[in-house]
Design an enzyme around this catalytic site. Structure first.
Site, PDB file in Angstrom:
ATOM      1  N   HIS A 193      -3.442 -47.102  85.123  1.00 43.06           N
ATOM      2  CA  HIS A 193      -4.987 -47.117  84.623  1.00 43.06           C
ATOM      3  C   HIS A 193      -5.712 -48.427  85.446  1.00 43.06           C
ATOM      4  O   HIS A 193      -6.394 -48.136  86.094  1.00 43.06           O
ATOM      5  CB  HIS A 193      -5.097 -47.559  83.089  1.00 43.06           C
ATOM      6  CG  HIS A 193      -6.486 -47.734  82.581  1.00 43.06           C
ATOM      7  ND1 HIS A 193      -6.927 -46.841  81.527  1.00 43.06           N
ATOM      8  CD2 HIS A 193      -7.537 -48.747  82.928  1.00 43.06           C
ATOM      9  CE1 HIS A 193      -8.021 -47.300  81.316  1.00 43.06           C
ATOM     10  NE2 HIS A 193      -8.608 -48.247  82.194  1.00 43.06           N
ATOM     11  N   GLU A 194      -5.005 -49.527  85.476  1.00 45.26           N
ATOM     12  CA  GLU A 194      -5.496 -50.693  86.169  1.00 45.26           C
ATOM     13  C   GLU A 194      -5.340 -50.996  87.694  1.00 45.26           C
ATOM     14  O   GLU A 194      -6.432 -51.013  88.356  1.00 45.26           O
ATOM     15  CB  GLU A 194      -5.161 -51.946  85.437  1.00 45.26           C
ATOM     16  CG  GLU A 194      -5.287 -52.083  83.759  1.00 45.26           C
ATOM     17  CD  GLU A 194      -7.113 -52.301  83.616  1.00 45.26           C
ATOM     18  OE1 GLU A 194      -7.607 -52.488  84.752  1.00 45.26           O
ATOM     19  OE2 GLU A 194      -7.162 -52.113  82.518  1.00 45.26           O
ATOM     20  N   HIS A 198      -8.477 -48.345  88.912  1.00 44.90           N
ATOM     21  CA  HIS A 198      -9.886 -49.279  89.127  1.00 44.90           C
ATOM     22  C   HIS A 198      -9.331 -50.227  90.507  1.00 44.90           C
ATOM     23  O   HIS A 198     -10.126 -50.329  90.927  1.00 44.90           O
ATOM     24  CB  HIS A 198      -9.754 -50.076  87.860  1.00 44.90           C
ATOM     25  CG  HIS A 198     -10.155 -49.595  86.664  1.00 44.90           C
ATOM     26  ND1 HIS A 198     -11.267 -48.772  86.725  1.00 44.90           N
ATOM     27  CD2 HIS A 198      -9.593 -49.743  85.301  1.00 44.90           C
ATOM     28  CE1 HIS A 198     -11.292 -48.379  85.411  1.00 44.90           C
ATOM     29  NE2 HIS A 198     -10.423 -48.917  84.555  1.00 44.90           N
TER      30      HIS A 198
END
Length: 417
Positions: A193-194, A198
């Site tokens: 996710h991170e 991102h």
């Protein structure tokens, strides 16, 4: 995808992150909660730092009746804290304005929490903020959507012997999930996710001609969200045997109900899904942040972006170029084909889990199946864009109304901006 009573507390943590603003800019890069300060001053988003989300903190205060327990991991159904302002922690008044995620945290949240539990959940907190939250921000996230509420039934429990089981409750098919099994995969999902979403998209974005707000305007980019958080949320559950999307669904539902209910009524409503009172408090505070008098209906709707983005990406997954979506940076999936010829693709970073594209696409299909979605349902929820100029011709025209066959489509698209 469904969300049913029976949510239990437990240990673990969400893989979902905080939301950047809808124009693609970061709202805060401060981990939450920040470390206790050695000096005064309010935290602000450090210049030149890349986006970190609210999943940055692993420990939380726990206890259903306000007791404090240090050194415990978050419950599996819980949420990351809204960042704490340093002045609130005893550092004194800061001279600089805090970033938005800090500003949205009520400075009296702990005192109001104690009173709320002391009065047995019959009190609506009266929140105070260190600085006024900009009215434009509150207005932007004032309205909640109920578009996907009907899709939202999952039962969360620690009592299953198996990882998951389908059953029928009240004449409805219900999916029961064993939370203890789901916790094993939290760290891997958080990294995808991170870092895998991102961070990599952020790094690639710095190389693009639309890396600035002026560049985004020049290239007429759509907002990065809901694509950004939808993609990251899918990556949180990618490659799990049971990639359930219950957390995004619960966030979506909570916001929709908050828009209609007071804080105390919302708290009671969520009991059917989340039995742990401390965790329910977190969901309610998150949904009501920005409000002062929480006895009034109202919400801060940013958290609906997770489920919104997830469903849009799944709906169009067969036509999205996912490696290109990563390489072009903080862009919407809707802009990818148009921006390809302008993008700087040399040395672009692609997540390792996306490099075997066949396997990646199979996992997206598995997410659809696991969450009881199907192509027809996704198409009904999110029909293809059809400009108003073109709608009257569809039932009577002999041609297929598509961008390639209908001049009204092109005119409508141009007129709509």
């Amino acid at each position: 995808m469904v969300l049913d009573p029976g949510a239990a507390g437990g240990q673990g943590r969400s893989g979902l992150g905080a939301l950047p603003d809808r124009d693609g800019s970061r709202l805060c890069s401060c981990p939450s909660p920040p470390p206790r300060p050695a000096a005064s001053g309010s935290p602000r988003c450090p210049r030149g730092t890349r986006r970190l989300s609210e999943t940055g903190a692993g420990m939380r205060r726990s206890g259903s009746a306000g007791a404090v327990s240090r050194g415990r991991m978050r419950a599996a159904a819980s949420l990351p804290h809204i960042a704490r302002a340093r002045a609130e922690e005893g550092g004194g008044a800061g001279r600089r304005s805090p970033c938005l995620l800090v500003a949205l945290r009520p400075r009296n949240v702990e005192a109001e929490r104690e009173r709320f539990f002391r009065e047995r959940f019959a009190y609506d907190p009266q929140f105070e903020y260190a600085e006024p939250v900009p009215e434009a921000v509150l207005e932007k996230y004032r309205d909640a959507s109920d578009r996907f509420v009907a899709q939202v039934v999952v039962q969360l429990t620690d009592d299953l012997l198996s990882q998951a089981v389908m059953m029928v409750e009240d004449s409805r098919p219900t999916l029961a999930i064993n939370l203890s099994g789901a916790r094993q995969y939290w760290l891997e999902g958080m990294l995808r996710h991170e870092i895998g979403t991102h961070y990599i998209r952020g790094v690639n974005n710095t190389r693009q001609p639309w890396h600035s707000s002026e560049g985004r305007k020049q290239y007429s980019l759509k907002p990065a969200n809901p694509t950004e958080e939808g993609l990251a949320s899918l990556h949180s559950v990618l490659f799990r045997k049971q990639p359930f999307l219950w957390r995004a669904a619960l966030l979506y539902y909570t916001i929709e109900r908050a828009s209609r209910l007071s804080f105390s009524a919302l708290f009671q409503d969520l009991e059917q899904y989340v039995q742990d009172a401390g965790i329910r408090w977190e969901y309610c505070v998150r949904a009501k942040r920005g409000q002062t008098d929480t006895s009034q209906p109202g919400c801060f709707s940013k958290d609906q972006v997770y489920l919104d983005g997830i469903l849009r990406i799944l709906r169009h997954r067969q036509t999205i170029d996912f490696p290109l979506l990563a390489a072009l940076g903080k862009v919407s999936y809707e802009d990818v084909n148009r921006l390809k010829k302008f993008g700087v693709l040399e040395k672009a970073r692609i997540p390792h889990f996306m490099q075997d594209l066949e396997r990646y696409m199979k996992q997206l299909d598995h997410i659809v199946t696991t969450n009881q979605l199907d192509e027809q349902e996704l198409e009904e929820l999110l029909p293809e864009y059809l400009p108003s100029h073109c709608r009257p011709c569809r039932p009577t025209s002999n041609h297929d109304c598509t961008p390639n066959t209908c001049s009204a489509w092109h005119q409508g698209t141009k007129d709509s901006g």
